[in-house]
Design a protein around this motif. Sequence first.
Motif, PDB file in Angstrom:
ATOM      1  N   ILE A  31      -2.003  -0.284  -5.660  1.00  0.00           N
ATOM      2  CA  ILE A  31      -3.103  -0.952  -4.955  1.00  0.00           C
ATOM      3  C   ILE A  31      -4.163  -1.430  -5.956  1.00  0.00           C
ATOM      4  CG2 ILE A  31      -4.973  -0.618  -3.278  1.00  0.00           C
ATOM      5  CD1 ILE A  31      -3.035   1.415  -1.861  1.00  0.00           C
ATOM      6  N   GLU A  32      -4.467  -0.580  -6.955  1.00  0.00           N
ATOM      7  CA  GLU A  32      -5.426  -0.976  -8.003  1.00  0.00           C
ATOM      8  C   GLU A  32      -4.917  -2.190  -8.780  1.00  0.00           C
ATOM      9  OE1 GLU A  32      -8.560   0.038  -8.486  1.00  0.00           O
ATOM     10  OE2 GLU A  32      -8.159   1.116  -6.606  1.00  0.00           O
ATOM     11  N   SER A  79       0.817  -1.231   0.000  1.00  0.00           N
ATOM     12  CA  SER A  79       0.000   0.000   0.000  1.00  0.00           C
ATOM     13  C   SER A  79       0.839   1.265   0.000  1.00  0.00           C
ATOM     14  CB  SER A  79      -0.943  -0.008   1.215  1.00  0.00           C
ATOM     15  OG  SER A  79      -1.772  -1.137   1.166  1.00  0.00           O
ATOM     16  N   HIS A 127      -1.386   3.738   2.580  1.00  0.00           N
ATOM     17  CA  HIS A 127      -2.828   3.761   2.317  1.00  0.00           C
ATOM     18  C   HIS A 127      -3.560   2.599   2.993  1.00  0.00           C
ATOM     19  CE1 HIS A 127      -2.013   6.950  -0.566  1.00  0.00           C
ATOM     20  NE2 HIS A 127      -1.055   6.190  -1.069  1.00  0.00           N
ATOM     21  N   GLU A 167      -6.986  -3.164   8.200  1.00  0.00           N
ATOM     22  CA  GLU A 167      -5.672  -3.739   7.879  1.00  0.00           C
ATOM     23  C   GLU A 167      -4.670  -3.485   9.008  1.00  0.00           C
ATOM     24  OE1 GLU A 167      -5.491  -3.685   3.024  1.00  0.00           O
ATOM     25  OE2 GLU A 167      -5.368  -1.753   4.042  1.00  0.00           O
ATOM     26  N   CYS A 178      -6.010   0.757   5.685  1.00  0.00           N
ATOM     27  CA  CYS A 178      -7.239   1.150   6.392  1.00  0.00           C
ATOM     28  C   CYS A 178      -7.167   0.626   7.832  1.00  0.00           C
ATOM     29  CB  CYS A 178      -8.459   0.579   5.682  1.00  0.00           C
ATOM     30  SG  CYS A 178      -8.539  -1.227   5.694  1.00  0.00           S
ATOM     31  N   ARG A 228      -9.112 -11.900  -3.623  1.00  0.00           N
ATOM     32  CA  ARG A 228      -8.762 -11.463  -2.261  1.00  0.00           C
ATOM     33  C   ARG A 228      -9.457 -10.147  -1.932  1.00  0.00           C
ATOM     34  NH1 ARG A 228      -7.284 -15.897  -1.925  1.00  0.00           N
ATOM     35  NH2 ARG A 228      -8.748 -15.639  -0.210  1.00  0.00           N
ATOM     36  N   LYS A 229      -9.713  -9.914  -0.644  1.00  0.00           N
ATOM     37  CA  LYS A 229     -10.509  -8.725  -0.307  1.00  0.00           C
ATOM     38  C   LYS A 229      -9.689  -7.440  -0.246  1.00  0.00           C
ATOM     39  CE  LYS A 229     -10.646  -9.219   4.759  1.00  0.00           C
ATOM     40  NZ  LYS A 229     -10.881 -10.347   5.641  1.00  0.00           N
ATOM     41  N   GLY A 230      -8.367  -7.531  -0.385  1.00  0.00           N
ATOM     42  CA  GLY A 230      -7.535  -6.325  -0.386  1.00  0.00           C
ATOM     43  C   GLY A 230      -6.066  -6.698  -0.444  1.00  0.00           C
ATOM     44  N   TYR A 231      -5.221  -5.692  -0.455  1.00  0.00           N
ATOM     45  CA  TYR A 231      -3.773  -5.899  -0.606  1.00  0.00           C
ATOM     46  C   TYR A 231      -3.212  -6.751   0.540  1.00  0.00           C
ATOM     47  CZ  TYR A 231       0.877  -4.295  -2.335  1.00  0.00           C
ATOM     48  OH  TYR A 231       2.139  -4.206  -2.862  1.00  0.00           O
ATOM     49  N   LYS A 287      -5.415  -5.357  -6.910  1.00  0.00           N
ATOM     50  CA  LYS A 287      -6.822  -5.807  -6.982  1.00  0.00           C
ATOM     51  C   LYS A 287      -7.113  -6.515  -8.304  1.00  0.00           C
ATOM     52  CE  LYS A 287      -8.807  -2.341  -3.882  1.00  0.00           C
ATOM     53  NZ  LYS A 287      -9.389  -0.983  -3.828  1.00  0.00           N
ATOM     54  N   ASP A 296      -4.714  -8.749   2.461  1.00  0.00           N
ATOM     55  CA  ASP A 296      -5.302 -10.096   2.451  1.00  0.00           C
ATOM     56  C   ASP A 296      -4.541 -11.047   1.517  1.00  0.00           C
ATOM     57  OD1 ASP A 296      -7.328 -11.952   3.325  1.00  0.00           O
ATOM     58  OD2 ASP A 296      -8.199 -11.775   1.311  1.00  0.00           O
TER      59      ASP A 296
END
Length: 434
Positions: free
Chosen positions: A241-242, A235, A275, A280, A277, A251-254, A245, A256
Amino acid sequence: MPLTRKAYRAAILHSIADPTEVGIEASYEYFEDGLLVIDDGKISALGHASELLPTLPADIEINHYQDALITPGFIDTHIHLPQTGMVGSYGEQLLDWLNTYTFPCESQFGDKAHADEVADIFIKELLRNGTTTALVFGSVHPQSVNSFFEAAEKLDLRMIAGKVMMDRNAPDYLVDTAESSYVDSKALIERWHGKGRLHYAVTPRFAPTSTPEQLTLAGQLLTEYPDLYMQTHISENLKEIEWVKELFPERKGYLDVYDHYQLLGERSVFAHGVHLCDEECARLAETGSAISFCPTSNLFLGSGLFNLPMAEKHKLNVGLGTDVGGGTSFSLLQTLNEAYKVMQLQGARLSPFKSLYLATLGGARALRLEDKIGNLQPGSDADFLVLDYNATPLLSYRLKQSNNIAETLFVLMTLGDDRTVQQTYAAGALVHQR
């Protein structure tokens, strides 16, 4: 008494706790006229000179420094050895910067002579800047790590490094395979991990440059050798990050992605985390993982501002990283100068004692080495610095106006750089003298 017993007298300051957790006053020890006693590469005593001097033999060698401050050696929790030759490269954000500058520079490290030369320059720069321990990315070539560890071993430094694992989304001349990265890493682990003061870190570059097969094998290495480190990036940049994805839609995010491949844990250090959250941060803290805060790099590459207060809220371990070559200085003093500004831009404060903590004990905690480095407690490795109050004319003049150690410390971090480091000691041995 062993012949290696020596004492060092000066003002002495070290962190003993995180100021965010215990308050500033309880977070440090300061001796205006202090004495540090070293036996066989370890600290055997620390205290006021007036109390300790009478306990020492008459013939002990005492190094007495005027206008100087002794601190623990600095700890850099994120830096790239193969990027030494491209530090300060103009005009790109992360993904373009990797392709334009980084990958071509890293391509040279299969050559032993080149790797040896850069390892020598790199370690001299670390020590010149007062960094006694670093968590280091090699290149994809095992030679980069062999050259680094050979140089570090000669000086008995406490260093952690690993060969980059990268089997996709990079130039053909710079990729390994899932299998070769596992085999090469395993050979490096067997050769170096736990040898002297050296440790190995499993090093997938970042999620976009590793296939699921490679990430699975990275996790397997951590299972096979339970006290290994793991280092990677997370992040840092919004486009990155995009991209993650798109590559890992299941996966639900970076974070993860790394979690799924079992790369989180007590010796896992994730660089940047600009970045992240709340969820995380909570997961990183729950698994004992750490973040390396890299302010000079995050500003230089336009990545964003790391939210230290959010990390603190979750009691997440945070160390400081120079991230050379995305970062622009080997100096953790300069890095703290930028960290202060990153906090200012978010309306937050960074006290000089929290800064000291991040550069020393905080880094040691992030690496699970606080029983060995990051402070000057008796029993710790004798990795320490002598910082010179008269390193530059401006610093000298400014510090004469200082009213207390907090102000002195902040001025050192604002005006200081490699010139401020008069001497660097590792395991009690002088490894750099300005």
